[in-house]
Design a protein around this motif. Structure first.
Motif, short mmCIF file in Angstrom:
data_model
loop_
_atom_site.label_atom_id
_atom_site.label_comp_id
_atom_site.label_asym_id
_atom_site.label_seq_id
_atom_site.Cartn_x
_atom_site.Cartn_y
_atom_site.Cartn_z
N PHE A 31 40.47 54.46 45.52
CA PHE A 31 41.34 54.21 46.68
C PHE A 31 42.60 53.66 46.09
CE2 PHE A 31 42.53 51.00 50.19
CZ PHE A 31 42.59 52.05 51.38
N ASP A 32 43.78 54.48 46.67
CA ASP A 32 45.03 54.55 45.92
C ASP A 32 46.07 53.42 46.81
OD1 ASP A 32 45.23 56.39 48.11
OD2 ASP A 32 46.25 57.67 47.11
N HIS A 33 45.56 52.81 47.83
CA HIS A 33 46.53 51.96 48.40
C HIS A 33 46.31 50.30 48.26
CE1 HIS A 33 47.71 55.26 51.09
NE2 HIS A 33 46.42 55.57 51.63
N ILE A 34 45.92 50.33 46.94
CA ILE A 34 45.71 48.90 46.31
C ILE A 34 47.27 48.40 45.88
CG2 ILE A 34 44.82 47.47 44.84
CD1 ILE A 34 42.36 49.24 44.69
N ASN A 35 47.37 47.43 46.41
CA ASN A 35 48.99 46.73 46.13
C ASN A 35 48.74 45.93 44.79
OD1 ASN A 35 50.17 48.11 48.39
ND2 ASN A 35 49.67 46.15 49.53
N LYS A 45 30.96 25.96 30.67
CA LYS A 45 29.67 25.81 29.67
C LYS A 45 29.30 27.05 29.40
CE LYS A 45 28.42 21.11 31.37
NZ LYS A 45 27.23 20.39 31.84
N LEU A 46 27.98 27.53 29.57
CA LEU A 46 27.56 28.48 28.95
C LEU A 46 27.74 29.96 30.09
CD1 LEU A 46 23.98 27.54 28.20
CD2 LEU A 46 26.12 27.72 26.55
N ASN A 47 28.21 29.66 31.28
CA ASN A 47 28.53 30.68 32.13
C ASN A 47 29.97 31.12 31.82
OD1 ASN A 47 25.98 30.48 33.25
ND2 ASN A 47 26.54 29.08 34.79
N GLN A 48 30.18 32.46 31.90
CA GLN A 48 31.44 33.28 32.06
C GLN A 48 31.66 33.76 33.50
OE1 GLN A 48 33.16 33.45 28.89
NE2 GLN A 48 31.23 32.22 28.01
N LYS A 49 32.58 33.68 34.05
CA LYS A 49 32.77 33.64 35.48
C LYS A 49 34.30 34.49 35.71
CE LYS A 49 32.94 31.65 40.13
NZ LYS A 49 32.79 30.16 40.83
N ALA A 50 34.12 35.57 36.53
CA ALA A 50 35.27 36.53 36.79
C ALA A 50 35.48 36.65 38.20
CB ALA A 50 35.02 37.87 36.18
N GLU A 51 36.66 36.43 38.83
CA GLU A 51 36.85 36.58 40.20
C GLU A 51 38.00 37.42 40.34
OE1 GLU A 51 37.77 32.61 41.04
OE2 GLU A 51 35.58 32.18 41.74
N ALA A 52 37.89 38.13 41.53
CA ALA A 52 39.19 39.08 41.63
C ALA A 52 39.45 39.15 43.13
CB ALA A 52 38.93 40.35 41.18
N ASN A 53 40.87 38.77 43.56
CA ASN A 53 41.21 39.14 44.80
C ASN A 53 42.25 40.42 44.89
OD1 ASN A 53 41.69 38.68 47.27
ND2 ASN A 53 42.83 36.68 47.13
N VAL A 54 41.65 41.41 45.74
CA VAL A 54 42.52 42.74 45.79
C VAL A 54 43.14 42.84 47.08
CG1 VAL A 54 42.13 45.16 45.75
CG2 VAL A 54 40.48 43.88 44.32
N HIS A 55 44.40 42.89 47.12
CA HIS A 55 45.44 43.11 48.09
C HIS A 55 45.66 44.65 48.38
CE1 HIS A 55 46.32 38.85 48.18
NE2 HIS A 55 46.33 39.02 46.83
N MET A 56 45.07 45.01 49.48
CA MET A 56 45.24 46.45 50.00
C MET A 56 46.15 46.30 51.19
SD MET A 56 41.54 48.01 49.48
CE MET A 56 40.79 46.52 50.50
N ASN A 57 46.75 47.67 51.64
CA ASN A 57 47.38 47.77 52.86
C ASN A 57 46.46 47.43 54.10
OD1 ASN A 57 49.42 48.83 51.48
ND2 ASN A 57 49.08 51.09 51.92
N GLY A 58 46.79 46.31 54.80
CA GLY A 58 45.99 45.61 55.95
C GLY A 58 44.88 45.10 55.76
N SER A 59 44.38 44.92 54.55
CA SER A 59 43.21 44.07 54.31
C SER A 59 43.39 43.20 52.85
CB SER A 59 42.01 45.04 54.50
OG SER A 59 40.84 44.38 54.15
N GLU A 60 42.19 42.54 52.52
CA GLU A 60 42.07 41.90 51.35
C GLU A 60 40.65 41.77 51.14
OE1 GLU A 60 42.84 37.35 50.48
OE2 GLU A 60 45.00 38.58 50.63
#
Length: 95
Positions: A31-35, A45-60
């Motif tokens: 999808f090429d409309h990712i801003n 502690k022992l957990n490795q956490k990854a979070e991401a917020n992707v902003h697109m045209n008209g949505s998130e």
């Protein structure tokens, strides 16, 4: 696509940044409309956490993944985001 990468209780190394860049390039192929993308890597502690917020045209889109290995959590995160983006793409193209 601009990727903002930050770490919480973890140092963001160049290899980690390269890995995130290569994995998130997969999303741009589908999808090429990712801003921009905001990625937060956290160690709890022992957990490795990854979070991401992707902003697109008209949505998130938001997703998070937890694993004992940071690279595995990034892989899981990208898979979750990929499914959500493909679902959004189908929804937009259907209308």
């Amino acid at each position: 696509m601009q990727i903002n990468l930050s770490g919480h209780h973890v140092e963001v190394t160049s290899s980690l940044r390269e890995y995130v860049d290569t994995k998130f390039s997969k999303l741009e192929r589908h999808f090429d409309h990712i801003n921009n993308v905001h990625v937060v890597l956290t160690v709890e502690k022992l957990n490795q956490k990854a979070e991401a917020n992707v902003h697109m045209n008209g949505s998130e889109v938001f997703a998070s993944a937890v694993n004992t290995d940071m690279y595995a959590s990034i892989d899981t995160l990208v898979d979750k985001l990929d499914r959500q983006i493909l679902k959004y793409k189908a929804k937009v193209s259907h209308h």
